[in-house]
Design a protein around this motif. Structure first.
Motif, PDB file in Angstrom:
ATOM      1  N   ARG A 196      -1.831  -5.741 -13.997  1.00  0.00           N
ATOM      2  CA  ARG A 196      -2.044  -7.191 -13.964  1.00  0.00           C
ATOM      3  C   ARG A 196      -3.540  -7.521 -13.854  1.00  0.00           C
ATOM      4  N   VAL A 197      -4.241  -6.835 -12.958  1.00  0.00           N
ATOM      5  CA  VAL A 197      -5.666  -7.095 -12.744  1.00  0.00           C
ATOM      6  C   VAL A 197      -6.471  -6.708 -13.990  1.00  0.00           C
ATOM      7  N   GLU A 227      -4.735 -11.476  -5.025  1.00  0.00           N
ATOM      8  CA  GLU A 227      -4.110 -10.164  -4.815  1.00  0.00           C
ATOM      9  C   GLU A 227      -4.299  -9.761  -3.355  1.00  0.00           C
ATOM     10  N   THR A 228      -3.601  -8.722  -2.950  1.00  0.00           N
ATOM     11  CA  THR A 228      -3.629  -8.294  -1.544  1.00  0.00           C
ATOM     12  C   THR A 228      -4.624  -7.169  -1.301  1.00  0.00           C
ATOM     13  N   LEU A 234       1.700  -0.349  -1.956  1.00  0.00           N
ATOM     14  CA  LEU A 234       1.069  -0.126  -3.257  1.00  0.00           C
ATOM     15  C   LEU A 234       0.800   1.340  -3.545  1.00  0.00           C
ATOM     16  N   LEU A 269      -9.402 -10.062  -8.713  1.00  0.00           N
ATOM     17  CA  LEU A 269      -8.554  -9.707  -7.573  1.00  0.00           C
ATOM     18  C   LEU A 269      -8.142 -10.927  -6.753  1.00  0.00           C
ATOM     19  N   PHE A 327      -8.834  -1.488  -4.692  1.00  0.00           N
ATOM     20  CA  PHE A 327      -8.436  -1.516  -6.099  1.00  0.00           C
ATOM     21  C   PHE A 327      -8.994  -0.304  -6.840  1.00  0.00           C
ATOM     22  N   GLU A 349       1.946  -2.012 -11.113  1.00  0.00           N
ATOM     23  CA  GLU A 349       2.000  -3.373 -11.659  1.00  0.00           C
ATOM     24  C   GLU A 349       0.744  -4.158 -11.312  1.00  0.00           C
ATOM     25  N   LEU A 350       0.241  -4.003 -10.083  1.00  0.00           N
ATOM     26  CA  LEU A 350      -0.979  -4.694  -9.678  1.00  0.00           C
ATOM     27  C   LEU A 350      -2.156  -4.256 -10.541  1.00  0.00           C
TER      28      LEU A 350
END
Length: 164
Positions: free
Chosen positions: A114-115, A40-41, A87, A37, A47, A110-111
Motif C-alpha cells: 500500500r505504501v 499508517e501505524t 506486521l 506513511l 517501514f 499489505e502495508l
C-alpha cells in the motif's frame, strides 16, 4: 591548456547548483517517503525493516540488521513494536535457538504494498508533468549515480538501499 578563472568559477557554480538541486530532490523524496506513511501505524525506520523483508523474504535478525546498516539491538526494538501490532512475526530456529528469523505477516505485506503504491502514484503524477526528454535524462543520471555509489567503497553498502 589552462582554463580561465572565469571558466573555473562558472564550473564551480554549476557544480554547486547541481549539488543544491540533488539535495533539494533528496529532501523532497525523503518527505515523500515520510508522507506516504501518514495514517499508517509505523515509523520510517520500522517501514524500512518491513520493506527489507518484503524485498528479501524472511531474514535472521542479524542479516536484517546488516541489510539496514543497523545494529542488532535496534532491529530487535523495531521487531518488538512491529510484532506487537501484527506486521511481523519472529520465530526461533530449532537448530539454533539464538537465531531469530523475522518475516512479514499478511498485514505487514499489505502495508508495504500500500505504501509503495502510494509513493509510485505520487512519483508518476510528478513525472507526468515533465517533458519525456527530461524524464529520460533524469532516469539516466539517477541510474548512473546509483551505479557510482554502488562502486564507491565508502557508499557501496547503500545500494540497493531498502525502501525508506
Amino acid at each position: 591548456m589552462k582554463s580561465s578563472p572565469s571558466r573555473d568559477a562558472a564550473s564551480r557554480k554549476h557544480h554547486a547548483d547541481a549539488i543544491d538541486a540533488f539535495e533539494a530532490a533528496t529532501r523532497m523524496l525523503v518527505g515523500l517517503a515520510t508522507r506516504s506513511l501518514a495514517g499508517e501505524t509505523v515509523t520510517l525506520p520500522q517501514f524500512r525493516l518491513l520493506a527489507a523483508l518484503a524485498d528479501r523474504g524472511p531474514l535472521p535478525s542479524s542479516r536484517a540488521a546488516a541489510a539496514l546498516g543497523l545494529n542488532a539491538s535496534s532491529v530487535t526494538r523495531l521487531g518488538d513494536r512491529l510484532e506487537l501490532v501484527g506486521l511481523l512475526s519472529r520465530t526461533r530456529e530449532p537448530y539454533n535457538r539464538s537465531v531469530v528469523t523475522l518475516a512479514l505477516t499478511t498485514a505487514g505485506d499489505e502495508l508495504v504494498h500500500r505504501v509503495l503504491a502510494s509513493r509510485r502514484e505520487t512519483l508518476s503524477r510528478l513525472l507526468g508533468k515533465l517533458d519525456p526528454r527530461e524524464v529520460d535524462g533524469a532516469v539516466k543520471a539517477l541510474w548512473r549515480l546509483t551505479k557510482l555509489a554502488a562502486a564507491d567503497e565508502a557508499l557501496g553498502d547503500l545500494v540497493p538501499y531498502p525502501h525508506g
